[in-house]
Write a protein that holds these residues in place. Structure first.
Motif, PDB file in Angstrom:
ATOM      1  N   ALA A   1       4.250   4.002 -15.046  1.00 46.37           N
ATOM      2  CA  ALA A   1       4.681   4.110 -14.345  1.00 46.37           C
ATOM      3  C   ALA A   1       5.685   3.741 -13.559  1.00 46.37           C
ATOM      4  CB  ALA A   1       3.191   3.028 -13.126  1.00 46.37           C
ATOM      5  N   ALA A   2       6.639   2.210 -14.173  1.00 44.09           N
ATOM      6  CA  ALA A   2       7.959   2.381 -12.926  1.00 44.09           C
ATOM      7  C   ALA A   2       9.002   3.287 -13.250  1.00 44.09           C
ATOM      8  CB  ALA A   2       8.274   1.332 -13.785  1.00 44.09           C
ATOM      9  N   ALA A   3       9.036   3.850 -14.181  1.00 43.16           N
ATOM     10  CA  ALA A   3       9.612   4.936 -14.869  1.00 43.16           C
ATOM     11  C   ALA A   3       9.479   5.946 -13.909  1.00 43.16           C
ATOM     12  CB  ALA A   3       9.733   5.019 -16.306  1.00 43.16           C
ATOM     13  N   LEU A   4       8.958   6.609 -13.917  1.00 45.02           N
ATOM     14  CA  LEU A   4       8.218   7.887 -12.959  1.00 45.02           C
ATOM     15  C   LEU A   4       8.484   7.048 -11.554  1.00 45.02           C
ATOM     16  CD1 LEU A   4       7.112  10.960 -13.190  1.00 45.02           C
ATOM     17  CD2 LEU A   4       5.126   9.563 -13.080  1.00 45.02           C
ATOM     18  N   GLY A   5       8.851   6.659 -10.918  1.00 39.13           N
ATOM     19  CA  GLY A   5       8.507   5.817  -9.959  1.00 39.13           C
ATOM     20  C   GLY A   5      10.132   5.749  -9.667  1.00 39.13           C
ATOM     21  N   ARG A   6      10.632   5.730 -10.331  1.00 35.78           N
ATOM     22  CA  ARG A   6      12.520   5.325 -10.695  1.00 35.78           C
ATOM     23  C   ARG A   6      12.943   6.521 -10.321  1.00 35.78           C
ATOM     24  NH1 ARG A   6      11.995   1.197 -13.497  1.00 35.78           N
ATOM     25  NH2 ARG A   6      12.813   2.162 -15.629  1.00 35.78           N
ATOM     26  N   VAL A   7      12.425   7.709 -10.955  1.00 38.97           N
ATOM     27  CA  VAL A   7      12.370   9.588 -11.395  1.00 38.97           C
ATOM     28  C   VAL A   7      12.337  10.090 -10.085  1.00 38.97           C
ATOM     29  CG1 VAL A   7      12.255  11.423 -12.370  1.00 38.97           C
ATOM     30  CG2 VAL A   7      12.275  10.092 -13.704  1.00 38.97           C
TER      31      VAL A   7
ATOM     32  N   ASN B   1     -13.539  -1.181   3.865  1.00 35.55           N
ATOM     33  CA  ASN B   1     -13.504  -1.259   5.179  1.00 35.55           C
ATOM     34  C   ASN B   1     -11.924  -1.217   5.945  1.00 35.55           C
ATOM     35  OD1 ASN B   1     -16.482  -2.016   5.367  1.00 35.55           O
ATOM     36  ND2 ASN B   1     -16.045  -3.681   4.504  1.00 35.55           N
ATOM     37  N   THR B   2     -10.645  -0.579   4.964  1.00 36.53           N
ATOM     38  CA  THR B   2      -9.567   0.047   5.560  1.00 36.53           C
ATOM     39  C   THR B   2      -9.284   1.053   4.997  1.00 36.53           C
ATOM     40  OG1 THR B   2      -8.770  -0.897   3.951  1.00 36.53           O
ATOM     41  CG2 THR B   2      -8.994  -2.852   5.409  1.00 36.53           C
ATOM     42  N   VAL B   3      -8.514   1.767   5.869  1.00 34.45           N
ATOM     43  CA  VAL B   3      -7.429   3.323   5.297  1.00 34.45           C
ATOM     44  C   VAL B   3      -5.949   3.027   5.357  1.00 34.45           C
ATOM     45  CG1 VAL B   3      -6.928   5.887   5.941  1.00 34.45           C
ATOM     46  CG2 VAL B   3      -9.213   4.061   6.504  1.00 34.45           C
ATOM     47  N   ALA B   4      -5.718   3.338   3.601  1.00 38.30           N
ATOM     48  CA  ALA B   4      -3.939   2.882   4.326  1.00 38.30           C
ATOM     49  C   ALA B   4      -3.937   4.501   3.545  1.00 38.30           C
ATOM     50  CB  ALA B   4      -3.977   1.670   3.204  1.00 38.30           C
ATOM     51  N   ALA B   5      -2.578   3.814   4.450  1.00 41.30           N
ATOM     52  CA  ALA B   5      -1.903   5.768   4.171  1.00 41.30           C
ATOM     53  C   ALA B   5      -1.678   5.362   2.134  1.00 41.30           C
ATOM     54  CB  ALA B   5      -0.364   5.430   4.976  1.00 41.30           C
ATOM     55  N   ALA B   6      -2.292   6.783   2.187  1.00 41.00           N
ATOM     56  CA  ALA B   6      -2.007   7.159   0.267  1.00 41.00           C
ATOM     57  C   ALA B   6      -0.553   6.726  -0.293  1.00 41.00           C
ATOM     58  CB  ALA B   6      -3.277   7.932   0.025  1.00 41.00           C
ATOM     59  N   GLY B   7      -0.104   6.987  -1.090  1.00 39.98           N
ATOM     60  CA  GLY B   7       0.962   7.017  -1.368  1.00 39.98           C
ATOM     61  C   GLY B   7       1.898   5.939  -1.109  1.00 39.98           C
ATOM     62  N   ASP B   8       1.903   5.288  -0.297  1.00 43.41           N
ATOM     63  CA  ASP B   8       2.908   4.818   0.659  1.00 43.41           C
ATOM     64  C   ASP B   8       2.654   3.108   0.296  1.00 43.41           C
ATOM     65  OD1 ASP B   8       2.609   6.121   3.983  1.00 43.41           O
ATOM     66  OD2 ASP B   8       3.048   7.171   2.107  1.00 43.41           O
TER      67      ASP B   8
ATOM     68  N   PRO C   1       3.630   1.333  -9.154  1.00 41.73           N
ATOM     69  CA  PRO C   1       4.452   2.065  -7.961  1.00 41.73           C
ATOM     70  C   PRO C   1       4.596   3.059  -7.528  1.00 41.73           C
ATOM     71  CG  PRO C   1       5.724   1.535  -9.985  1.00 41.73           C
ATOM     72  CD  PRO C   1       3.928   1.850 -10.244  1.00 41.73           C
ATOM     73  N   LEU C   2       3.474   3.726  -8.181  1.00 35.55           N
ATOM     74  CA  LEU C   2       3.008   5.317  -7.808  1.00 35.55           C
ATOM     75  C   LEU C   2       2.090   5.890  -6.916  1.00 35.55           C
ATOM     76  CD1 LEU C   2       2.961   6.279 -11.170  1.00 35.55           C
ATOM     77  CD2 LEU C   2       4.957   6.533 -10.136  1.00 35.55           C
ATOM     78  N   GLY C   3       1.880   6.946  -5.966  1.00 40.07           N
ATOM     79  CA  GLY C   3       0.882   7.214  -4.760  1.00 40.07           C
ATOM     80  C   GLY C   3      -0.121   7.206  -5.618  1.00 40.07           C
TER      81      GLY C   3
ATOM     82  N   THR D   1     -11.005   4.606 -11.981  1.00 41.76           N
ATOM     83  CA  THR D   1     -10.730   4.739 -10.074  1.00 41.76           C
ATOM     84  C   THR D   1      -9.118   4.249 -10.089  1.00 41.76           C
ATOM     85  OG1 THR D   1     -13.088   4.053 -10.174  1.00 41.76           O
ATOM     86  CG2 THR D   1     -11.455   4.017  -8.171  1.00 41.76           C
ATOM     87  N   VAL D   2      -8.563   5.178  -8.636  1.00 43.40           N
ATOM     88  CA  VAL D   2      -7.122   5.634  -9.256  1.00 43.40           C
ATOM     89  C   VAL D   2      -7.400   5.898  -7.230  1.00 43.40           C
ATOM     90  CG1 VAL D   2      -5.210   6.702  -8.576  1.00 43.40           C
ATOM     91  CG2 VAL D   2      -6.195   6.465 -10.650  1.00 43.40           C
ATOM     92  N   ALA D   3      -7.201   4.659  -7.064  1.00 45.36           N
ATOM     93  CA  ALA D   3      -6.982   4.673  -5.309  1.00 45.36           C
ATOM     94  C   ALA D   3      -5.504   3.889  -4.374  1.00 45.36           C
ATOM     95  CB  ALA D   3      -8.068   3.231  -5.104  1.00 45.36           C
ATOM     96  N   ALA D   4      -5.341   4.421  -3.635  1.00 46.40           N
ATOM     97  CA  ALA D   4      -4.370   3.007  -2.918  1.00 46.40           C
ATOM     98  C   ALA D   4      -4.483   1.847  -2.653  1.00 46.40           C
ATOM     99  CB  ALA D   4      -4.192   4.211  -1.023  1.00 46.40           C
ATOM    100  N   ALA D   5      -3.120   0.916  -3.325  1.00 46.88           N
ATOM    101  CA  ALA D   5      -2.871  -0.240  -3.422  1.00 46.88           C
ATOM    102  C   ALA D   5      -3.738  -0.568  -2.169  1.00 46.88           C
ATOM    103  CB  ALA D   5      -2.010  -0.493  -3.822  1.00 46.88           C
ATOM    104  N   GLY D   6      -3.552  -0.487  -0.721  1.00 50.15           N
ATOM    105  CA  GLY D   6      -3.945  -0.720   0.257  1.00 50.15           C
ATOM    106  C   GLY D   6      -5.387  -1.086   0.229  1.00 50.15           C
ATOM    107  N   ASP D   7      -5.904   0.002  -0.203  1.00 47.05           N
ATOM    108  CA  ASP D   7      -7.351   0.506  -0.122  1.00 47.05           C
ATOM    109  C   ASP D   7      -8.727   0.248  -0.040  1.00 47.05           C
ATOM    110  OD1 ASP D   7      -5.770   2.947   0.912  1.00 47.05           O
ATOM    111  OD2 ASP D   7      -7.211   4.177  -0.445  1.00 47.05           O
ATOM    112  N   THR D   8      -9.427  -0.599   0.491  1.00 45.66           N
ATOM    113  CA  THR D   8     -10.381  -1.192   0.528  1.00 45.66           C
ATOM    114  C   THR D   8     -11.640  -0.187   1.004  1.00 45.66           C
ATOM    115  OG1 THR D   8     -10.886  -2.364   2.650  1.00 45.66           O
ATOM    116  CG2 THR D   8      -9.415  -3.659   0.106  1.00 45.66           C
TER     117      THR D   8
END
Length: 161
Positions: free
Chosen positions: A149-155, A97-104, A6-8, A88-95
């Protein structure tokens, strides 16, 4: 192997690319790595259970930018393990053929490794053994990554709220 956090993408990349943090995720492991962002050519040494020495060199460290994923590529140089690891680290929605808002929507971390034992036996014979051990290590690492990541996301959420 792959996990979602749950992080950008940039936060997730910074977490995963700080190799010194991997000590928290992989039991009985100590890592000597630079205390700054990794650069091509940096040398890293991981020691597990005091006897398994894993020397690596950074071949690429590119943080994510826009919709482009971040890539951390390491070459394993022995004396026990040889091979490559690519994270490799990418926005979760990225494939492709698509473009997702990075970090959302969080990030997807993919960790691919091709490892084998150094020594007289051919890589094709030792790859299954090294791969099995590496998958166990990755399962432990992913559990720790998700926890951190969950702890950092809460912060981050508290700072925003």
């Amino acid at each position: 192997m792959e996990t979602k956090v749950p992080l950008g993408p940039r936060q997730a990349f910074d977490l995963i690319a700080d190799l010194r943090v991997h000590e928290r995720w992989i039991p009985a492991t100590r890592i000597d790595a630079p205390a700054r962002p990794l650069r091509t050519g940096d040398e890293v040494v991981a020691r597990s259970a005091r006897w398994l020495v894993d020397k690596m060199v950074v071949e690429e460290s590119t943080p994510p930018e826009g919709t482009a994923p971040g890539v951390l590529r390491l070459r394993k140089r022995g004396p026990v393990l040889l091979g490559d690891a690519t994270i490799t680290v990418a926005a979760a929605g990225d494939t492709p053929n698509t473009v997702a808002a990075a970090g959302d929507g969080g990030s997807r971390i993919t960790w691919d490794a091709q490892t084998w034992l150094a020594g007289p036996l051919p890589a094709r014979l030792t790859r299954p053994l090294a791969g099995a051990g590496y998958r166990v290590m990755l399962a432990l690492a992913f559990r720790g990554i998700r926890r951190d990541a969950a702890a950092l996301g809460r912060v981050v959420a508290r700072r925003r709220g």
